[in-house]
Design an enzyme around this catalytic site. Structure first.
Site, PDB file in Angstrom:
ATOM      1  N   VAL A 435       9.339  97.049  25.687  1.00  0.00           N
ATOM      2  CA  VAL A 435       9.596  97.999  24.616  1.00  0.00           C
ATOM      3  C   VAL A 435      10.437  97.285  23.581  1.00  0.00           C
ATOM      4  CG1 VAL A 435       9.474 100.117  25.945  1.00  0.00           C
ATOM      5  CG2 VAL A 435      11.603  98.836  25.857  1.00  0.00           C
ATOM      6  N   ASP A 542      12.229  83.785  45.997  1.00  0.00           N
ATOM      7  CA  ASP A 542      10.871  84.220  45.688  1.00  0.00           C
ATOM      8  C   ASP A 542      10.358  83.491  44.456  1.00  0.00           C
ATOM      9  OD1 ASP A 542       8.523  85.506  46.126  1.00  0.00           O
ATOM     10  OD2 ASP A 542       9.146  87.416  45.259  1.00  0.00           O
TER      11      ASP A 542
END
Ligand SMILES: *[C@@H]1O[C@H](CO)[C@@H](O)[C@H](O)[C@H]1NC(C)=O
Ligand SMILES: *[C@@H]1O[C@H](CO)[C@@H](O)[C@H](O)[C@H]1NC(C)=O
Ligand SMILES: *[C@@H]1O[C@H](CO)[C@@H](O)[C@H](O)[C@H]1NC(C)=O
Ligand SMILES: *[C@@H]1O[C@H](CO)[C@@H](O)[C@H](O)[C@H]1NC(C)=O
Ligand SMILES: *[C@@H]1O[C@H](CO)[C@@H](O)[C@H](O)[C@H]1NC(C)=O
Ligand SMILES: *[C@@H]1O[C@H](CO)[C@@H](O)[C@H](O)[C@H]1NC(C)=O
Ligand SMILES: *[C@@H]1O[C@H](CO)[C@@H](O)[C@H](O)[C@H]1NC(C)=O
Ligand SMILES: *[C@@H]1O[C@H](CO)[C@@H](O)[C@H](O)[C@H]1NC(C)=O
Ligand SMILES: *[C@@H]1O[C@H](CO)[C@@H](O)[C@H](O)[C@H]1NC(C)=O
Ligand SMILES: *[C@@H]1O[C@H](CO)[C@@H](O)[C@H](O)[C@H]1NC(C)=O
Length: 734
Positions: A435, A542
Site C-alpha cells: 500500500v 528460513d
C-alpha cells in the site's frame, strides 16, 4: 561526497613529474629559491601524501593542497581555501629570499602568503610522512631546525592521526575542522568539528548550533562513535580496537588526538595505513574507506537517541509545524496539486547559502515542502501538494519533505487511521501486500493470530528488530496491533523477490551474472550483520529466494529476519502443521535433530548460491536428472571436475567464470555435512571478496531426502529447541 578528481593531473603526468621533481632538491622538501608550479609536486618520504596545486572538479580554481598519493586525490589540507587562484595564472609556490612561503601567480605579481618569518631567515618546507607540511629554518650545517610553521596548525576539513583538535590557551589558537562549502568549493562551510575540553567530547556544529556530540570520553572510549561502513557493519566494540583516542591537558593546551591502533581486517588492502577523518559539507564525518563515524546530516533537532546505527544527535528548538517523523529525502520528480492545492517556487540567489542552509530555512518555513541548492537556494512552498516520483533520469532532483511511518511502533490509536489498517479492516487484501502510505510505498505483512506471545514482549521484540539497519535487510518501518492480529510494515520492494526472477523462464534472463553475484554478496553481508553485528545475534532459519527481496536497483534485502525471534517456539505449537524452516534449505542437524546455529543459516546460504548460479529450484532436478537434489547434483558435477555445468545457460554471455567457480566452491563448503566444517558467514564474505585465497577443498556434502526431513521433524521434540530460541512459524495469510 567522495573525493574530487583533480582534472589537471593525470596519473601519467604524475609519473613524469616524479622525475621532474628532481629539480626540487629533494622530493619531499622545498628549499629557499625552489619553485613548485602547477605541474610539480612534493611527495612525502613514505609516498603516502603529495603536495601541490589542486583543482576541484568542474572549477577553474587552483589551491595549494596536500592529498593522498593513492590516486584518489582526496585533499586532506588546503593552504588557501578562502583565496582561490585562477588556475590559468601559473601559480608558483616558493620560499623567497625574504623568508616567506608564498604562492605567486599572474602577471601583476599577485601573491598569497602562507607563512612569513622574520626577514632573512633561510627556510625550508617539508612534507612529512604524517601529512604535516612543516617550515623549518636551515642551520648552517644543513640540518633542519625547530618547526616555525606547520599545516597541522591550520586544519581544513580533515583530521589526520597526530593532529590536534582543541585549544591553546596561551596563544589563543583553536584547532577546529570546518567543512567545505560544497562539493567543489573548499571555502569554510557550515559545519565544524571541535573538541570541547570541559566535557571532553567532540562536537559537530552547524553555524554554531550543536548538531552532534560524541558523548563524554571515558577510558579512551567515545560513546556515540557508531561506525558504519557502506556495506559492512563492524562490531560496536571495535572502535577502541581501531582508534587510540587521547585527551591531552598540558602546557596551556587542551586537545584531542587520535592514532590508528591497528589495521582492521576489513580495511581494503591499498588503504591499510591511511586514516583521516573528513567532515564533509553535509556535516557527516567519515574515515576514508573506513566506516562512517557520525551522521550529523541525519540530525533534525529531535533525536537525542538517534537511530540504531548512528547516535549522538542533539536537541534544538523546532518549529511547531514539524515533527520527528519528518525528514528531507532526495527525490526525482515534481509536485501535483490536489484538492485546490497552491504552489509557488522561491529563489534566493544569495550565494553564501550552503545546502544545509537551504534545508534549515525550508525546515523552519511551515509552507516549505522541498528545496534545491544551486547558486543559492530554491524552495517549493504551498499546500495540498503531492509529490510524484519520476524514474526518468532527466527529472529534477530535489530534497522533498517526507513523513515516514513511525519506526518506533504504533499503538492501536495511531494505527486506526493508517492505510494498512483501513485496508485490513475492509478486507481488501490478506498477508503480503503493498500500500502507499503518505507517498511512500510500504509492504504489509499480516502475522498469525496466535503467536503465543504477550503483547508487551511482541512490541519489545519488534522495536529491537526495527532498530536493525543494514542495506541488505529490508527495513521494518512499524507495526499495527489489532486485538490478536498483528501487522508488520516494511519498506516496499519494487522488484518483488529473488524467486520471482530466478524461477521464471522469462524473467531469469534479466538477472545477468553481475546482478546475481551482487545478490550473493549482499545476502552474505546481510546475514553477517544478523549473525555477528546486530547485537541481537539473529539466526534467520528460513533463508530462501522468496525471502530475498529486491529493491529498484536489484539490491538484495533479506526479509523475515527476526520473525523467528518473535514467534517463540512453545510446546503447544510444536506439533501443529506449522512449518519449521523450508525443505531443501534446512541443514541436516536442524532438520533431523532440531539443532540450529549460525551454521544452519550458512547451509541454507549454500543451497541459495546453487540456486542463483543454476537458476533452478532444488527440486527441479527430480524429473530431469533422476532423484537428485541440487546439492547432490552440484557435488556430482564438482567431483567430475565439471562444476561449471551447473551454470544457468542464460548466464553464458555475462558470466565471470572465476567468480562463478568460486561461488560453487563456496556453496559446497557451506553445505558440508558437519556444521563445524562449514565456514562462518564472515569467512564466506571474505571468500567472495577473494581475500581468502586458499579455499579448503569441499568434503562430501549433506544429502537430505524429503523423507528423512519429515522423519527428523517428527522426531524433533520441543525440548531440543533451547528455551530462548525460536522458530519461524507459518505466517498467516501468505
Ligand atoms: C614547471 O616547472 C618546470 C621546471 O621549471 C618547467 O619545466 C615546467 O614547464 C613548468 N610547468 C608549468 C606548467 O609552468
Ligand atoms: C573554466 O574556464 C573555461 C575556459 O575559460 C570555461 O569555458 C568554463 O566555463 C570555466 N568553468 C567554470 C566552472 O567557471
Ligand atoms: C647542526 O647545527 C645545529 C645548531 O645550529 C645543531 O644543533 C646540530 O646538532 C648540528 N647538526 C650536526 C649534524 O652537526
Ligand atoms: C640555505 O641553507 C642551505 C643549507 O644549509 C644552503 O645550501 C643555502 O645556500 C642557504 N641559502 C641561503 C640563501 O643562505
Ligand atoms: C577558541 O575557542 C574558545 C572557546 O572554545 C573561544 O572562546 C575563542 O574565542 C576561540 N578562539 C578563536 C581564535 O577562535
Ligand atoms: C595511545 O596514544 C597515547 C598518546 O598518544 C600513547 O601514550 C599510548 O601508548 C597509546 N596507546 C596504545 C595502546 O597504543
Ligand atoms: C583525560 O582527561 C581526564 C580528565 O581530565 C584525565 O583524568 C586523563 O588523565 C586525561 N588523559 C590524558 C591522556 O591526558
Ligand atoms: C546571505 O546569506 C548569509 C548566510 O546566511 C547571510 O549572512 C547574509 O546576510 C545573506 N545576504 C543577504 C544579502 O541576504
Ligand atoms: C526493478 O524495479 C525498477 C523500478 O520499479 C524497474 O525500473 C526495473 O526495471 C526493475 N528491474 C527489473 C530487472 O525488472
Ligand atoms: C531437494 O530436492 C530433492 C528432490 O526433490 C529432495 O529429495 C531433497 O530433500 C531436497 N532438499 C535438499 C536439501 O536436497
Amino acid at each position: 561526497m567522495q573525493p574530487h578528481k583533480a582534472s589537471s593531473v593525470t596519473p601519467l603526468l604524475l609519473i613524469f613529474l616524479h622525475c621532474l621533481a628532481a629539480q626540487v632538491s629533494s622530493l619531499d622538501t622545498l628549499k629557499q629559491g625552489d619553485q613548485l608550479n602547477s605541474s610539480s609536486q612534493l611527495v612525502s618520504a613514505n609516498r603516502v601524501f603529495t603536495l601541490g596545486f589542486y583543482t576541484p572538479q568542474d572549477t577553474n580554481n587552483s589551491y595549494l593542497a596536500a592529498w593522498y598519493t593513492d590516486g584518489s586525490y582526496t585533499p586532506v589540507w588546503i593552504g588557501n581555501r578562502e583565496k582561490p587562484i585562477p588556475r590559468n595564472t601559473n601559480p608558483i609556490l616558493t620560499i623567497d629570499n625574504t623568508g616567506k612561503l608564498i604562492i605567486t601567480h599572474g602577471r601583476g605579481g599577485e601573491s598569497v602568503e602562507i607563512y612569513a618569518s622574520e626577514s632573512g631567515r633561510n627556510l625550508s618546507a617539508t612534507l612529512l610522512n604524517t601529512g604535516n607540511f612543516v617550515v623549518t629554518e636551515m642551520s648552517s650545517n644543513g640540518s633542519a631546525g625547530e618547526i616555525l610553521w606547520q599545516s597541522f596548525d591550520y586544519p581544513t576539513d580533515t583530521l589526520l592521526p597526530g593532529m590536534k583538535l582543541g585549544v591553546n590557551h596561551r596563544t589563543g589558537r583553536n584547532w577546529t575542522l570546518s567543512s567545505w562549502f560544497d562539493e567543489s568549493d573548499p571555502a569554510s562551510g557550515a559545519f565544524t568539528l571541535e573538541w570541547d575540553p570541559s566535557v571532553r567530547r567532540l562536537l559537530v556544529r552547524r553555524r554554531g548550533v550543536i548538531y552532534w556530540t560524541s558523548g563524554e570520553m571515558k577510558d579512551y572510549y567515545l560513546e556515540n562513535f557508531r561506525i558504519k561502513e557502506f556495506q559492512n557493519i563492524i562490531p560496536p566494540d571495535a572502535y577502541n580496537l581501531n582508534y587510540n583516542f587521547s585527551n591531552v591537558t598540558s602546557d596551556g593546551e587542551e586537545y584531542f588526538m587520535y592514532t590508528l591502533l591497528k589495521v582492521p581486517n576489513w580495511a581494503p588492502n591499498n588503504r591499510k595505513v591511511i586514516s583521516g577523518w573528513k567532515l564533509d559539507y553535509q556535516g557527516d564525518l567519515y574515515d576514508n574507506d573506513r566506516p562512517m563515524i557520525a551522521r550529523p546530516s541525519l540530525c533534525y533537532g529531535y533525536n537525542t537517541e538517534g537511530d540504531a546505527v548512528y547516535t549522538g544527535c542533539e536537541r534544538w528548538e523546532q518549529p511547531t509545524c514539524r515533527n520527528a517523523r519528518q525528514t528531507f529525502v532526495l527525490r526525482s520528480g515534481g509536485f501535483r496539486r490536489v484538492n485546490g492545492g497552491v504552489a509557488n517556487s522561491v529563489y534566493d540567489r544569495n550565494s553564501s547559502l550552503s545546502l544545509s542552509d537551504c534545508r534549515n530555512i525550508c525546515w523552519n518555513d511551515c509552507q516549505c515542502v522541498a528545496y534545491m541548492h544551486g547558486d543559492g537556494c530554491e524552495y517549493w512552498r504551498g499546500k495540498n501538494l503531492e509529490f510524484e516520483q519520476s524514474l526518468d533520469g532527466s527529472a529534477i532532483r530535489q530534497y522533498v519533505l517526507d513523513t515516514a511511518p513511525s519506526g518506533k511502533g504504533w499503538n492501536e490509536e495511531t494505527c486506526k487511521d493508517h492505510p494498512c489498517c483501513i485496508e485490513y479492516n475492509s478486507a481488501a487484501y490478506l498477508g503480503h501486500g503493498s500500500v502507499h502510505s503518505e507517498g511512500q510505498a510500504i509492504a504489509v505483512k499480516l502475522l498469525s493470530r496466535q503467536s503465543g506471545q504477550g503483547l508487551l514482549e511482541f512490541k519489545t521484540e519488534l522495536i529491537l528488530i526495527s532498530k536493525l539497519q543494514h542495506v541488505n535487510l529490508v527495513k521494518l518501518l512499524g507495526f499495527c496491533i489489532h486485538g490478536d492480529d498483528k501487522m508488520i510494515i516494511y519498506d516496499y520492494m519494487h522488484n518483488k523477490s529473488l524467486d520471482f526472477f530466478l524461477f521464471s523462464p522469462s524473467k531469469r534472463e534479466q538477472l545477468d551474472w553481475q546482478k546475481r553475484f551482487n545478490i550473493i554478496e549482499g545476502t552474505a553481508q546481510g546475514l553477517l550483520y544478523l549473525h555477528k553485528y546486530s547485537r541481537l545475534k539473529i539466526i534467520h532459519r528460513d533463508l530462501k529466494p522468496s525471502n530475498i527481496l529486491l529493491d529498484e536497483n536489484m539490491n538484495p534485502k533479506i526479509s523475515d529476519f527476526g520473525l523467528a525471534r518473535i514467534f517463540k517456539q512453545d510446546a503447544c505449537e510444536a506439533n501443529t502443521n506449522r512449518r519449521v524452516g523450508t525443505y531443501g534449505y534446512m541443514a541436516p542437524e536442524y532438520a533431523m535433530q532440531g539443532i540450529f546455529s549460525v551454521k544452519s543459516d550458512v547451509y541454507s546460504f549454500g543451497v541459495l548460491v546453487f540456486e542463483i548460479v543454476s537458476g533452478r529450484k532444488n527440486n527441479s532436478f527430480h524429473e530431469i536428472e533422476g532423484p537428485l537434489s541440487l546439492v547432490e547434483y552440484a557435488w556430482e558435477l564438482w567431483r567430475k571436475d565439471s562444476a561449471l555445468e551447473l551454470m544457468d545457460p542464460t548466464l553464458r554471455d555475462s558470466c565471470v567464470i572465476d567468480q562463478l567457480r568460486r561461488c560453487i566452491h563456496i556453496g559446497l563448503l557451506c553445505v558440508e555435512n558437519h556444521a563445524a566444517d562449514r565456514p562462518t558467514i564472515e569467512d564466506v564474505v571474505l571468500m567472495l571478496k577473494n581475500e581468502m585465497t586458499n579455499l579448503p577443498l569441499p568434503k562430501s556434502p549433506a544429502f537430505i531426502t524429503r523423507n528423512s526431513v519429515l522423519e527428523g521433524v517428527e522426531k524433533s521434540t520441543p525440548e531440543k529447541l533451547s528455551a530462548n530460541e525460536f522458530t519461524l512459524s507459518e505466517l498467516g495469510g501468505r
